[in-house]
Design an enzyme around this catalytic site. Structure first.
Site, PDB file in Angstrom:
ATOM      1  N   CYS A 129      38.653  38.842  19.385  1.00 11.95           N
ATOM      2  CA  CYS A 129      38.667  38.740  17.895  1.00 11.95           C
ATOM      3  C   CYS A 129      39.865  38.008  17.316  1.00 11.95           C
ATOM      4  O   CYS A 129      40.347  38.122  16.371  1.00 11.95           O
ATOM      5  CB  CYS A 129      38.822  40.095  17.468  1.00 11.95           C
ATOM      6  SG  CYS A 129      37.170  41.106  18.010  1.00 11.95           S
ATOM      7  N   PHE A 271      35.929  34.690  42.415  1.00  9.47           N
ATOM      8  CA  PHE A 271      35.368  33.651  43.605  1.00  9.47           C
ATOM      9  C   PHE A 271      34.931  34.237  44.850  1.00  9.47           C
ATOM     10  O   PHE A 271      35.154  33.744  46.033  1.00  9.47           O
ATOM     11  CB  PHE A 271      36.299  32.493  43.739  1.00  9.47           C
ATOM     12  CG  PHE A 271      36.566  31.559  42.763  1.00  9.47           C
ATOM     13  CD1 PHE A 271      35.856  30.670  42.037  1.00  9.47           C
ATOM     14  CD2 PHE A 271      37.957  31.767  42.145  1.00  9.47           C
ATOM     15  CE1 PHE A 271      36.175  30.048  40.915  1.00  9.47           C
ATOM     16  CE2 PHE A 271      38.327  30.818  40.960  1.00  9.47           C
ATOM     17  CZ  PHE A 271      37.327  30.231  40.337  1.00  9.47           C
ATOM     18  N   ARG A 276      34.394  33.676  50.907  1.00 10.73           N
ATOM     19  CA  ARG A 276      35.755  33.316  50.610  1.00 10.73           C
ATOM     20  C   ARG A 276      36.176  34.060  49.470  1.00 10.73           C
ATOM     21  O   ARG A 276      35.166  34.707  48.558  1.00 10.73           O
ATOM     22  CB  ARG A 276      36.166  31.915  50.152  1.00 10.73           C
ATOM     23  CG  ARG A 276      35.763  31.378  49.007  1.00 10.73           C
ATOM     24  CD  ARG A 276      35.867  30.002  48.650  1.00 10.73           C
ATOM     25  NE  ARG A 276      34.936  29.368  47.760  1.00 10.73           N
ATOM     26  CZ  ARG A 276      35.425  29.092  46.476  1.00 10.73           C
ATOM     27  NH1 ARG A 276      36.574  29.643  46.113  1.00 10.73           N
ATOM     28  NH2 ARG A 276      34.856  28.575  45.554  1.00 10.73           N
TER      29      ARG A 276
END
Length: 298
Positions: A129, A271, A276
């Site tokens: 917002c 990730f 990994r």
């Protein structure tokens, strides 16, 4: 493990497409994830003086609509616990037949304290917002979200590596459409507890939290959350309200998501894929058994 996911027929649509590969064009049938609007109405007030109003309209994948509404009410601060929610139904007084299962009404307990200004805003201001991040984080604290545990849960790196594959294996709709986000709750040992899918990342998480709320599993202090996309501030906020101490995302977190997770004491990973991951804050919850034993002796 969680029970098989019930997929209503409106969760996906079949369409005819033309597939082009090189110089060749073939006609085939493709499966698309359905997307329809869901209007969430809320009823509140003492018996005999009930009021009803529209709270929000969200685009979602049909299915688990009551859980979506319950999760939305909790994560946006309209209710604070299961006792403040009497129930959720498909609204019977809609004008058009085709809208009947696209409008739900959540009835709050007569004793529930209703913040009318919050209802009028639909949900409190967040980073989307245009409000500064500091104000957004303070707003989450003001919503009285649970304090996250300072002792565990601990997640072994090998378990974290396995979560995306376990999530994907349980995504029934994704296998059909290839176009849905997922949010999944796991135990620290990697056991799948709950999974929901939706075209919207926030909706998928609201469905999971709503399911946990209705099953009286909150706060989720011993759970690990995996989301299929990136980690935004809103997802961290919703996880904090549900008491989730570990949030892992297949994609990248935003800067405000990291700041919020650090402030709440939440472990945030990004990730998490292809063997990994990155840990952005409160990494003490993720280490090997040997490291945990070594730390306990110091």
């Amino acid at each position: 493990m969680s029970a098989p996911v019930f997929l209503p027929p409106t969760s996906y649509d079949y369409v005819t497409v033309h597939k082009v590969q090189g110089q060749n064009t073939t006609e085939a049938t493709d499966v698309l994830a359905a997307e329809e609007p869901l209007e969430i109405r809320v009823g509140y007030g003492p018996s005999g003086q009930r009021e009803h109003r529209t709270l929000s309209i969200t685009m979602r994948t049909p299915g688990h609509d009551f859980e979506l509404a319950a999760g939305f009410l909790l994560t946006e601060g309209i209710i604070r616990n299961r006792q403040e929610l009497q129930g959720v139904i498909y609204c019977p007084d809609v004008e058009k037949e085709e809208e009947r299962e696209n409008v739900v009404r959540a009835e709050l307990a007569p004793s529930a304290a209703v913040d009318l200004p919050r209802l009028e805003r639909h949900f409190y201001t967040s980073s989307s917002c245009g409000v500064c991040g500091k104000t957004s984080i303070e707003a989450v604290h003001a919503a009285a979200c649970p304090v996250l545990p300072t002792q565990g849960p601990y997640v072994h790196p090998a378990v974290l590596h396995q979560l995306p594959e376990r999530q994907r294996a349980a995504q029934a709709l994704f296998e059909q459409t290839g176009g849905l986000h997922a949010a999944a709750l796991f135990s620290p040992a990697g056991e799948l507890l709950l999974l929901r899918e939706d075209v919207g990342r926030h909706n998928a998480l609201d469905k999971v939290i709503g399911a946990a709320l209705l099953q009286e599993m909150l706060p989720l202090h011993n759970a690990v959350l995996l989301v299929s996309g990136r980690a935004s501030f809103e997802l961290v906020q919703k996880a904090a309200v549900a008491g989730i101490p570990v949030l892992a995302a297949v994609g990248a977190p935003s800067s405000l998501a990291v700041a919020a997770a650090k402030n709440f004491g939440m472990t945030l990973c990004g990730f998490v894929r292809q063997g990994r991951y990155n840990v952005y804050c409160h990494e003490w919850r993720i280490f090997s058994e040997a490291e945990k034993s070594d730390a306990a002796t110091k």
